[in-house]
Write a protein that holds these residues in place. Sequence first.
Motif, PDB file in Angstrom:
ATOM      1  N   GLY A 210      -8.250  -3.764   5.209  1.00  0.00           N
ATOM      2  CA  GLY A 210      -7.440  -2.970   4.296  1.00  0.00           C
ATOM      3  C   GLY A 210      -8.118  -1.687   3.868  1.00  0.00           C
ATOM      4  O   GLY A 210      -7.512  -0.612   3.890  1.00  0.00           O
ATOM      5  N   SER A 213      -8.328   0.698   6.875  1.00  0.00           N
ATOM      6  CA  SER A 213      -7.020   1.222   7.249  1.00  0.00           C
ATOM      7  C   SER A 213      -6.494   2.220   6.225  1.00  0.00           C
ATOM      8  O   SER A 213      -5.911   3.251   6.593  1.00  0.00           O
ATOM      9  CB  SER A 213      -6.038   0.058   7.405  1.00  0.00           C
ATOM     10  OG  SER A 213      -4.769   0.509   7.784  1.00  0.00           O
ATOM     11  N   LEU A 214      -6.681   1.936   4.933  1.00  0.00           N
ATOM     12  CA  LEU A 214      -6.197   2.836   3.893  1.00  0.00           C
ATOM     13  C   LEU A 214      -6.853   4.207   3.962  1.00  0.00           C
ATOM     14  O   LEU A 214      -6.242   5.225   3.627  1.00  0.00           O
ATOM     15  CB  LEU A 214      -6.441   2.217   2.512  1.00  0.00           C
ATOM     16  CG  LEU A 214      -5.453   1.132   2.072  1.00  0.00           C
ATOM     17  CD1 LEU A 214      -6.010   0.338   0.901  1.00  0.00           C
ATOM     18  CD2 LEU A 214      -4.113   1.761   1.702  1.00  0.00           C
ATOM     19  N   LEU A 219      -0.321   8.838   6.219  1.00  0.00           N
ATOM     20  CA  LEU A 219       1.092   8.588   5.960  1.00  0.00           C
ATOM     21  C   LEU A 219       1.793   9.858   5.487  1.00  0.00           C
ATOM     22  O   LEU A 219       1.157  10.774   4.958  1.00  0.00           O
ATOM     23  CB  LEU A 219       1.240   7.473   4.917  1.00  0.00           C
ATOM     24  CG  LEU A 219       0.634   6.123   5.311  1.00  0.00           C
ATOM     25  CD1 LEU A 219       0.705   5.156   4.141  1.00  0.00           C
ATOM     26  CD2 LEU A 219       1.334   5.545   6.536  1.00  0.00           C
ATOM     27  N   LEU A 224       3.483   5.893  -0.172  1.00  0.00           N
ATOM     28  CA  LEU A 224       3.428   4.792   0.784  1.00  0.00           C
ATOM     29  C   LEU A 224       2.079   4.083   0.754  1.00  0.00           C
ATOM     30  O   LEU A 224       1.989   2.907   1.112  1.00  0.00           O
ATOM     31  CB  LEU A 224       3.712   5.310   2.202  1.00  0.00           C
ATOM     32  CG  LEU A 224       5.140   5.808   2.454  1.00  0.00           C
ATOM     33  CD1 LEU A 224       5.253   6.391   3.851  1.00  0.00           C
ATOM     34  CD2 LEU A 224       6.142   4.672   2.276  1.00  0.00           C
ATOM     35  N   TYR A 225       1.028   4.791   0.342  1.00  0.00           N
ATOM     36  CA  TYR A 225      -0.291   4.159   0.265  1.00  0.00           C
ATOM     37  C   TYR A 225      -0.292   3.025  -0.761  1.00  0.00           C
ATOM     38  O   TYR A 225      -1.014   2.039  -0.609  1.00  0.00           O
ATOM     39  CB  TYR A 225      -1.365   5.194  -0.120  1.00  0.00           C
ATOM     40  CG  TYR A 225      -1.691   6.167   0.981  1.00  0.00           C
ATOM     41  CD1 TYR A 225      -2.727   5.919   1.877  1.00  0.00           C
ATOM     42  CD2 TYR A 225      -0.973   7.343   1.136  1.00  0.00           C
ATOM     43  CE1 TYR A 225      -3.027   6.814   2.892  1.00  0.00           C
ATOM     44  CE2 TYR A 225      -1.265   8.253   2.143  1.00  0.00           C
ATOM     45  CZ  TYR A 225      -2.294   7.982   3.019  1.00  0.00           C
ATOM     46  OH  TYR A 225      -2.583   8.860   4.030  1.00  0.00           O
ATOM     47  N   TYR A 228       1.320   0.096   0.850  1.00  0.00           N
ATOM     48  CA  TYR A 228       0.461  -0.330   1.958  1.00  0.00           C
ATOM     49  C   TYR A 228      -0.699  -1.178   1.442  1.00  0.00           C
ATOM     50  O   TYR A 228      -1.063  -2.197   2.047  1.00  0.00           O
ATOM     51  CB  TYR A 228      -0.054   0.911   2.690  1.00  0.00           C
ATOM     52  CG  TYR A 228      -0.678   0.637   4.038  1.00  0.00           C
ATOM     53  CD1 TYR A 228       0.032   0.000   5.044  1.00  0.00           C
ATOM     54  CD2 TYR A 228      -1.983   1.039   4.309  1.00  0.00           C
ATOM     55  CE1 TYR A 228      -0.539  -0.227   6.290  1.00  0.00           C
ATOM     56  CE2 TYR A 228      -2.561   0.819   5.543  1.00  0.00           C
ATOM     57  CZ  TYR A 228      -1.826   0.184   6.534  1.00  0.00           C
ATOM     58  OH  TYR A 228      -2.388  -0.049   7.764  1.00  0.00           O
ATOM     59  N   ALA A 231       0.493  -4.613   0.415  1.00  0.00           N
ATOM     60  CA  ALA A 231       0.844  -5.438   1.572  1.00  0.00           C
ATOM     61  C   ALA A 231      -0.339  -6.279   2.040  1.00  0.00           C
ATOM     62  O   ALA A 231      -0.161  -7.405   2.535  1.00  0.00           O
ATOM     63  CB  ALA A 231       1.334  -4.550   2.713  1.00  0.00           C
TER      64      ALA A 231
END
Length: 490
Positions: A210, A213-214, A219, A224-225, A228, A231
């Motif tokens: 995570g 990826s963040l 994006l 959206l972060y 995300y 999630a």
Amino acid sequence: MIHEILLSNQFIFVVALLLITSVIVTKFSTRLGVPSLVLFIFVGMLTGSDGLNIFYFDNASVAQLIGVIALVIILFEGGLNTEWKTIKPILPSALSLATIGVIVTALVLAVAAKFILDITWLQGLLIGSIVGSTDAAAVFAVLKDKNIKGNLKSTLEAESGSNDPMAMFLTLSVIQLMTQEQSGVVSLIWTFFWQMGIGLLFGLIVGKLGSFSLNRINLDSGGLYLLYALAFAFLAYSVTSLVDASGLLAVYITALIIGNSDLAYRHSIMRFNEGFSWMAQIIMFLILGLFVFPSQLFQWQYVFNGLLISAILIFIARPAAVFFILMKSQYNVKEKCFLSWAGLRGAVPIVLAIFPMLADVKDSQVMFNMVFFVVLTSTLVQGSTITYLAAKLGLEGEAREKPAHSLELISMGKTNSEMIEYDVTEKNIINGKSLEELAFPDSALVNAIIRDGEVVTPNGQTVIKEDDVLYILVSRKHKKQLISALKAEA
């Protein structure tokens, strides 16, 4: 069809009123010194079938599902805000309380429940297991913004964030013993190490994935972060639970890793999860309040027995666990007394009390009513007196006044830029230097300085002082270089 649409609109209207009422309730709870979660439950009970009869709700499966989803959100928010450097020194004590402490508490309560309620040993152990752990939702909500000594607050938060898996393991194990005769001690020991070990492993993996990826994904919208990041909490729980391991432990570990990483859009993610966590708490406690029938709960035998078990939990079981676990620790007697008193019970025991219903355990409704009453009285008595007790024992932390300022950013989209907030300390090499003297990357721009609660518009001759808060816009590829320059010491 028109009738169904009308019912849907009425339902949405009532839900809106409940949410508004619950949010306003949090304001009054602070003034009254009562934990807001207790008031949420009362709102649910008031609007239920035994109250104003607005809603009728008795679906154990739905209540359990909503409770688990809310717990994932609450644990994730709590883990994001837990600083590793604050819990590292107290981690052995917190983990001991989260494991052995839960077992000790459950055993003491099992004996009490056995003789007070005249039930079997397994039924007593089931009640003890359900209410054996402190509750993350209650502890995070009650201790937030409270001026409590740092190591005590960190211990309670770390314990409450990590002891839910033990309570769930004990609860499910006892239910298994009551419903499946072939379960044995060796099998339960193996299950324990599997659940905790795999939960820890998957939490580490998902947390690393995570945070990586963040910071790498680009994006179209900054908003959206936020989704995300959340999630990954549900990913950690679901993947871990699918292999019969501890999903709650995986969520907390994932949140710890992400929250302590050098994270893009950190402040937006933190604020979003704080608000979402509040909404999860409100909905969860409202649902649990709806699930309770006061006419059954507040009967004389429940009230009397509940008060007895609550007293044993507060004054015997929890202190016995704390003093036994921490007898050779660095905590003094006053601190142990405070840790004993601050072991709040909340949503987790109530959610766990639904599991026996789903498994058709004998007298499960009686157990639920008893657990609910114990949690209600424990939280109401202990949660409303934590600050007072800390002051009486001299365990308040040093008061720190933070300047009231905020800086909101519009989504940067694909600009690959980030706003960095940095607090200047006495040891920083940039302390006492003007902006034109700083060895910052070319892409870095100091947009604002907060000094003594006021906004200072910077220019090249502006001198940085201790306790200044800098807001610096920088491209992501130069972010690490900027942070290194900021953290350099004289």
